[in-house]
Design a protein around this motif. Structure first.
Motif, PDB file in Angstrom:
ATOM      1  N   TYR A   4       0.873  -1.180   0.000  1.00 29.62           N
ATOM      2  CA  TYR A   4       0.000   0.000   0.000  1.00 29.62           C
ATOM      3  C   TYR A   4       0.901   1.219   0.000  1.00 29.62           C
ATOM      4  CZ  TYR A   4      -3.990   2.953   0.868  1.00 29.62           C
ATOM      5  OH  TYR A   4      -4.967   3.899   0.721  1.00 29.62           O
ATOM      6  N   ALA A   6       1.150   5.220   0.066  1.00 29.30           N
ATOM      7  CA  ALA A   6       0.351   6.404   0.384  1.00 29.30           C
ATOM      8  C   ALA A   6       1.112   7.673   0.035  1.00 29.30           C
ATOM      9  CB  ALA A   6      -0.004   6.408   1.875  1.00 29.30           C
ATOM     10  N   GLY A   7       0.401   8.607  -0.579  1.00 26.86           N
ATOM     11  CA  GLY A   7       0.988   9.909  -0.904  1.00 26.86           C
ATOM     12  C   GLY A   7      -0.142  10.916  -1.033  1.00 26.86           C
ATOM     13  N   ILE A   9      -2.929  13.480  -2.002  1.00 27.26           N
ATOM     14  CA  ILE A   9      -3.773  13.792  -3.172  1.00 27.26           C
ATOM     15  C   ILE A   9      -4.413  15.167  -2.918  1.00 27.26           C
ATOM     16  CG2 ILE A   9      -5.748  13.110  -4.589  1.00 27.26           C
ATOM     17  CD1 ILE A   9      -4.885  10.218  -4.244  1.00 27.26           C
ATOM     18  N   ARG A  10      -5.405  15.236  -2.071  1.00 28.78           N
ATOM     19  CA  ARG A  10      -6.021  16.559  -1.817  1.00 28.78           C
ATOM     20  C   ARG A  10      -5.118  17.458  -0.977  1.00 28.78           C
ATOM     21  NH1 ARG A  10     -12.355  14.758  -0.950  1.00 28.78           N
ATOM     22  NH2 ARG A  10     -12.503  13.690  -2.957  1.00 28.78           N
ATOM     23  N   GLY A  11      -4.158  16.871  -0.309  1.00 28.98           N
ATOM     24  CA  GLY A  11      -3.193  17.679   0.457  1.00 28.98           C
ATOM     25  C   GLY A  11      -2.255  18.467  -0.454  1.00 28.98           C
ATOM     26  N   HIS A  36      -2.554   4.720  -8.578  1.00 27.76           N
ATOM     27  CA  HIS A  36      -3.100   6.037  -8.952  1.00 27.76           C
ATOM     28  C   HIS A  36      -2.450   7.194  -8.183  1.00 27.76           C
ATOM     29  CE1 HIS A  36      -5.442   4.123  -5.763  1.00 27.76           C
ATOM     30  NE2 HIS A  36      -5.367   5.298  -5.198  1.00 27.76           N
ATOM     31  N   GLU A  47     -10.625  14.692  -9.752  1.00 21.75           N
ATOM     32  CA  GLU A  47     -10.440  13.261  -9.549  1.00 21.75           C
ATOM     33  C   GLU A  47     -11.376  12.623 -10.557  1.00 21.75           C
ATOM     34  OE1 GLU A  47     -11.153  12.685  -5.416  1.00 21.75           O
ATOM     35  OE2 GLU A  47      -9.369  13.772  -4.843  1.00 21.75           O
ATOM     36  N   ARG A  50     -15.427   8.883  -8.751  1.00 16.90           N
ATOM     37  CA  ARG A  50     -15.609   8.082  -7.541  1.00 16.90           C
ATOM     38  C   ARG A  50     -16.086   8.968  -6.400  1.00 16.90           C
ATOM     39  NH1 ARG A  50     -13.609   3.085  -7.351  1.00 16.90           N
ATOM     40  NH2 ARG A  50     -12.271   2.492  -9.076  1.00 16.90           N
ATOM     41  N   ILE A  55     -14.029   5.794  -2.351  1.00 17.79           N
ATOM     42  CA  ILE A  55     -12.581   5.945  -2.128  1.00 17.79           C
ATOM     43  C   ILE A  55     -12.218   5.410  -0.741  1.00 17.79           C
ATOM     44  CG2 ILE A  55     -10.714   7.625  -1.791  1.00 17.79           C
ATOM     45  CD1 ILE A  55     -12.187   9.414  -3.877  1.00 17.79           C
ATOM     46  N   ARG A  58     -12.699   1.477  -0.382  1.00 16.37           N
ATOM     47  CA  ARG A  58     -11.702   0.700  -1.125  1.00 16.37           C
ATOM     48  C   ARG A  58     -10.319   0.832  -0.472  1.00 16.37           C
ATOM     49  NH1 ARG A  58      -9.897   2.361  -7.018  1.00 16.37           N
ATOM     50  NH2 ARG A  58      -9.026   3.982  -5.699  1.00 16.37           N
ATOM     51  N   ASP A  59      -9.961   2.060  -0.089  1.00 16.29           N
ATOM     52  CA  ASP A  59      -8.618   2.246   0.476  1.00 16.29           C
ATOM     53  C   ASP A  59      -8.473   1.532   1.825  1.00 16.29           C
ATOM     54  OD1 ASP A  59      -7.951   3.613  -1.749  1.00 16.29           O
ATOM     55  OD2 ASP A  59      -7.683   5.562  -0.804  1.00 16.29           O
ATOM     56  N   SER A  77      -0.557  15.509   4.466  1.00 14.68           N
ATOM     57  CA  SER A  77      -1.861  15.102   3.942  1.00 14.68           C
ATOM     58  C   SER A  77      -2.652  14.428   5.057  1.00 14.68           C
ATOM     59  CB  SER A  77      -1.646  14.128   2.773  1.00 14.68           C
ATOM     60  OG  SER A  77      -2.718  13.229   2.661  1.00 14.68           O
ATOM     61  N   GLY A  79      -5.242  12.569   4.709  1.00 13.03           N
ATOM     62  CA  GLY A  79      -5.544  11.198   4.308  1.00 13.03           C
ATOM     63  C   GLY A  79      -4.377  10.267   4.554  1.00 13.03           C
ATOM     64  N   GLU A  83      -4.233   7.036   6.994  1.00 15.40           N
ATOM     65  CA  GLU A  83      -3.872   5.700   6.497  1.00 15.40           C
ATOM     66  C   GLU A  83      -2.727   5.099   7.316  1.00 15.40           C
ATOM     67  OE1 GLU A  83      -5.178   6.319   1.848  1.00 15.40           O
ATOM     68  OE2 GLU A  83      -3.175   6.900   2.455  1.00 15.40           O
TER      69      GLU A  83
END
Ligand code: 6IA
Length: 138
Positions: A4, A6-7, A9-11, A36, A47, A50, A55, A58-59, A77, A79, A83
């Protein structure tokens, strides 16, 4: 091995090129469930269609099925922090990569958790070396 990655996205997507290169490297160790995150066309605004619930669901299930969680945490971030905490709670092995940046420091909540491996780097080559060492040690 299911990874997995993580990086942010909205951040903010300033480090998308870094994510892309790290994901490319991670392919040699297993299946990256979250390709993605390194998608260079994905912005913090646009985005696809979805919903947030899709989101999230699934995550969370991907974190549960993953063997390992690798997070690039240079761009803060919410998110990614969520995570990491979820993966930690599930007892996953976690590596966080933070690029040294003048006048900035990684969150104490990440840096000081005894269950999270946090490493700093200056170049992509250094980040990749950290990843290789992490996989050698597990
Ligand atoms: O708060 P952030 O958006 O910066 O959180 C980023 C983290 O949340 C990433 O590590 C992702 O795993 C997860 N995340 C945030 N948005 C999405 C997303 N949007 N899809 C999957 N995971 C996400 C739709 C993108 C589209 C290409 C399917």
């Amino acid at each position: 091995m299911k990874i997995y990655f993580a990086g942010s996205i909205r951040g903010g997507r300033d480090d998308k090129e870094v994510y892309f290169q790290l994901i490319e490297h991670l392919h040699r160790y297993g299946e990256v469930l979250t390709e993605h995150v390194g998608d260079k066309k994905l912005t913090s605004y646009w985005e696809n269609n979805r919903s947030d619930s899709q989101i999230y669901d699934r995550d969370v299930s991907w974190i549960e099925e993953s063997d390992i969680c690798i997070a690039e945490v240079s761009t803060p971030s919410l998110g990614v922090g969520y995570e990491i905490a979820h993966a930690e709670h599930l007892g996953k092995k976690i590596l966080c990569l933070y690029r040294n940046q003048e006048g900035k420091r990684v969150s104490a909540m990440i840096n000081w958790s005894q269950k999270i491996n946090v490493v700093t780097y200056n170049t992509i080559q250094e980040a990749i070396k950290h990843i290789d060492e992490f996989f050698l040690a597990i």
